[in-house]
Write an enzyme that holds these catalytic residues in place. Sequence first.
Site, PDB file in Angstrom:
ATOM      1  N   SER A 144      -0.437 -14.747  -1.420  1.00  0.00           N
ATOM      2  CA  SER A 144      -0.273 -13.510  -2.179  1.00  0.00           C
ATOM      3  C   SER A 144       0.238 -13.879  -3.568  1.00  0.00           C
ATOM      4  O   SER A 144       1.297 -14.480  -3.704  1.00  0.00           O
ATOM      5  CB  SER A 144       0.730 -12.607  -1.445  1.00  0.00           C
ATOM      6  OG  SER A 144       1.006 -11.448  -2.197  1.00  0.00           O
ATOM      7  N   LYS A 170      -4.968 -13.355  -2.456  1.00  0.00           N
ATOM      8  CA  LYS A 170      -4.705 -11.914  -2.638  1.00  0.00           C
ATOM      9  C   LYS A 170      -3.970 -11.753  -3.953  1.00  0.00           C
ATOM     10  O   LYS A 170      -2.999 -12.477  -4.205  1.00  0.00           O
ATOM     11  CB  LYS A 170      -3.879 -11.416  -1.451  1.00  0.00           C
ATOM     12  CG  LYS A 170      -2.951 -10.237  -1.705  1.00  0.00           C
ATOM     13  CD  LYS A 170      -2.396  -9.714  -0.392  1.00  0.00           C
ATOM     14  CE  LYS A 170      -0.986  -9.155  -0.538  1.00  0.00           C
ATOM     15  NZ  LYS A 170      -0.425  -8.744   0.767  1.00  0.00           N
ATOM     16  N   LYS A 172      -1.975  -9.086  -6.595  1.00  0.00           N
ATOM     17  CA  LYS A 172      -1.314  -7.783  -6.686  1.00  0.00           C
ATOM     18  C   LYS A 172      -1.909  -7.039  -7.876  1.00  0.00           C
ATOM     19  O   LYS A 172      -2.154  -7.645  -8.932  1.00  0.00           O
ATOM     20  CB  LYS A 172       0.183  -7.988  -6.883  1.00  0.00           C
ATOM     21  CG  LYS A 172       0.877  -8.634  -5.691  1.00  0.00           C
ATOM     22  CD  LYS A 172       0.964  -7.676  -4.510  1.00  0.00           C
ATOM     23  CE  LYS A 172       1.860  -8.226  -3.412  1.00  0.00           C
ATOM     24  NZ  LYS A 172       2.007  -7.263  -2.298  1.00  0.00           N
ATOM     25  N   ASP A 197      -3.993  -6.032  -3.575  1.00  0.00           N
ATOM     26  CA  ASP A 197      -2.933  -5.237  -2.941  1.00  0.00           C
ATOM     27  C   ASP A 197      -2.262  -4.371  -4.003  1.00  0.00           C
ATOM     28  O   ASP A 197      -1.686  -4.883  -4.956  1.00  0.00           O
ATOM     29  CB  ASP A 197      -1.905  -6.162  -2.284  1.00  0.00           C
ATOM     30  CG  ASP A 197      -0.850  -5.401  -1.483  1.00  0.00           C
ATOM     31  OD1 ASP A 197      -0.894  -4.163  -1.433  1.00  0.00           O
ATOM     32  OD2 ASP A 197       0.038  -6.073  -0.896  1.00  0.00           O
ATOM     33  N   GLU A 222      -5.782  -3.298  -0.314  1.00  0.00           N
ATOM     34  CA  GLU A 222      -4.632  -3.034   0.540  1.00  0.00           C
ATOM     35  C   GLU A 222      -3.781  -1.910  -0.056  1.00  0.00           C
ATOM     36  O   GLU A 222      -3.432  -1.953  -1.242  1.00  0.00           O
ATOM     37  CB  GLU A 222      -3.837  -4.342   0.651  1.00  0.00           C
ATOM     38  CG  GLU A 222      -2.675  -4.319   1.614  1.00  0.00           C
ATOM     39  CD  GLU A 222      -1.971  -5.684   1.673  1.00  0.00           C
ATOM     40  OE1 GLU A 222      -2.554  -6.695   1.209  1.00  0.00           O
ATOM     41  OE2 GLU A 222      -0.832  -5.733   2.164  1.00  0.00           O
ATOM     42  N   ASP A 247      -1.180  -1.257   4.827  1.00  0.00           N
ATOM     43  CA  ASP A 247       0.021  -2.057   5.049  1.00  0.00           C
ATOM     44  C   ASP A 247       1.183  -1.082   5.282  1.00  0.00           C
ATOM     45  O   ASP A 247       1.490  -0.730   6.431  1.00  0.00           O
ATOM     46  CB  ASP A 247       0.248  -2.968   3.825  1.00  0.00           C
ATOM     47  CG  ASP A 247       1.552  -3.729   3.830  1.00  0.00           C
ATOM     48  OD1 ASP A 247       2.384  -3.512   4.726  1.00  0.00           O
ATOM     49  OD2 ASP A 247       1.782  -4.549   2.911  1.00  0.00           O
ATOM     50  N   LYS A 271       2.526  -6.356  10.086  1.00  0.00           N
ATOM     51  CA  LYS A 271       3.780  -7.040   9.773  1.00  0.00           C
ATOM     52  C   LYS A 271       4.767  -6.663  10.867  1.00  0.00           C
ATOM     53  O   LYS A 271       5.103  -5.486  11.015  1.00  0.00           O
ATOM     54  CB  LYS A 271       4.352  -6.566   8.428  1.00  0.00           C
ATOM     55  CG  LYS A 271       3.649  -7.085   7.198  1.00  0.00           C
ATOM     56  CD  LYS A 271       4.325  -6.579   5.932  1.00  0.00           C
ATOM     57  CE  LYS A 271       3.526  -6.995   4.708  1.00  0.00           C
ATOM     58  NZ  LYS A 271       4.001  -6.307   3.481  1.00  0.00           N
ATOM     59  N   GLY A 299       2.948 -10.655   5.213  1.00  0.00           N
ATOM     60  CA  GLY A 299       4.186 -11.418   5.047  1.00  0.00           C
ATOM     61  C   GLY A 299       5.191 -10.647   4.229  1.00  0.00           C
ATOM     62  O   GLY A 299       4.839  -9.688   3.522  1.00  0.00           O
TER      63      GLY A 299
HETATM   64  O1  OSB Z   1       2.721  -5.764   0.241  1.00  0.00           O
HETATM   65  O2  OSB Z   1       2.214  -7.466   1.358  1.00  0.00           O
HETATM   66  C1  OSB Z   1       3.012  -6.894   0.639  1.00  0.00           C
HETATM   67  C2  OSB Z   1       5.894  -9.178  -0.240  1.00  0.00           C
HETATM   68  C3  OSB Z   1       6.955  -8.291  -0.186  1.00  0.00           C
HETATM   69  C4  OSB Z   1       6.714  -6.979   0.094  1.00  0.00           C
HETATM   70  C5  OSB Z   1       5.417  -6.539   0.322  1.00  0.00           C
HETATM   71  C6  OSB Z   1       4.346  -7.428   0.283  1.00  0.00           C
HETATM   72  C7  OSB Z   1       4.604  -8.760  -0.043  1.00  0.00           C
HETATM   73  C8  OSB Z   1       3.567  -9.759  -0.199  1.00  0.00           C
HETATM   74  C9  OSB Z   1       3.943 -11.197   0.024  1.00  0.00           C
HETATM   75  O3  OSB Z   1       2.450  -9.507  -0.582  1.00  0.00           O
HETATM   76  C10 OSB Z   1       3.385 -11.716   1.272  1.00  0.00           C
HETATM   77  C11 OSB Z   1       3.947 -13.060   1.657  1.00  0.00           C
HETATM   78  O4  OSB Z   1       5.018 -13.123   2.277  1.00  0.00           O
HETATM   79  O5  OSB Z   1       3.304 -14.059   1.372  1.00  0.00           O
HETATM   80 MG    MG Z   2       0.872  -5.271   1.094  1.00  0.00          MG
END
Ligand code: OSB
Ligand code: MG
Length: 377
Positions: A144, A170, A172, A197, A222, A247, A271, A299
């Site tokens: 991510s 992925k 953001k 995401d 996402e 999510d 998750k 994650g």
């Molecule tokens: O939206 O998936 C998410 C991290 C913190 C809070 C929300 C998200 C995330 C990530 C990181 O995208 C995922 C990771 O731990 O690699």
């Molecule tokens: Mg997410």
Amino acid sequence: MPPARPSAPVRLTGFDLRVLHMPLVSPFTTSFGTEDMREVIIVRARTADGEGWGEVVTQSAPLYSSEYTEGAWDVLRRWMIPALLDAPSLAAEDVAGVLSPFVGHRMAKAGLETAVLDAALRVEGRSFAQYLGAVRDRVPSGVSVGIQRDPAALVDAVGGYLDEGYARIKIKIKPGRDIDDTAAVREAFEQIALQVDANSAYTLADAELLAELDRFQLLLIEQPLQEDDLVDHATLAGRLRTPVCLDESIVSAKAAADAIALRAASIINIKAGRVGGYLEALAIHDLCRAADIPVWCGGMLETGIGRAANAALAALPGFTLPGDISASSRFYARDIVTEPAVLEDGHVRVPVGAGLGVEIDPVALDDFTVAYEEVLR
Ligand code: OSB
Ligand code: MG
């Protein structure tokens, strides 16, 4: 299916809680903010026969979900732990039931259940993977990537992760940092498995803009809309070619079933923290598999504890897309387990040892601890 063989009950003598502050190797920016430090609660279950570990994946502020560290700490010490300690002997499968009178606070519940389950499985010599029904010994590793200074910096960052061997990227996105960022990555890397995401940053009024993402052959988008926007997600999904994955909205097996029935999601991110634990995560896996809905393991910047558990979960048969299960080094220069997850040929190994299959590094744990409390029977 619930685990074929339940875990043996444990006799709990207490729990200890720690807040850790773990520096990140680089700042992590999402639509809801930037972090350069992971604040996380680590739970240790103490039993007559040994200990077990869990992780409460709240962040310091309630920006991703309504849960946050101080709220979790309070509900754990005042309500949840005393309820668990009331039972003379308790199986991990009964933790959710004992905690069910307490509304919400699923991340806190997940940390407790994981610690109890780890303690039980360590005594039995059984791994999380065996317990959950894993069918793989390693899982493909996705990464991510946070929002960067500009699209060129994003392409650089993505290139670095691809060089390391990550199997899926992925990125953001947020309003103003969506189409151009995605276009830059897709133009630089035409063939990669790519997804975006939004962390709830859009509304249905943005449907036309989000439909512009359709030209980038994304695996999925996402959580474009808010946590409780199931009907709007269904409407949006009808207007996009890109599959909608949820999510934040998937807080339980019931929420997953509702989202599928409404056609609000064609893919689900699981998750364990967000849904109250690995047993609820398993239930979601099972119902998605029955409904032919692909799932992947999300994650929360887990430490080596949660990362080990996530790898075991992601080794279940319904996890057909790469998860956000990167190497520990993606986030941390130093982890709290003695053998942090590493990337091998784009994969992370599923631990085989008893319980979570990782050992705590007590010095690292101590160094990162900023608050400590024991709650004993
Ligand atoms: O939206 O998936 C998410 C991290 C913190 C809070 C929300 C998200 C995330 C990530 C990181 O995208 C995922 C990771 O731990 O690699
Ligand atoms: Mg997410």
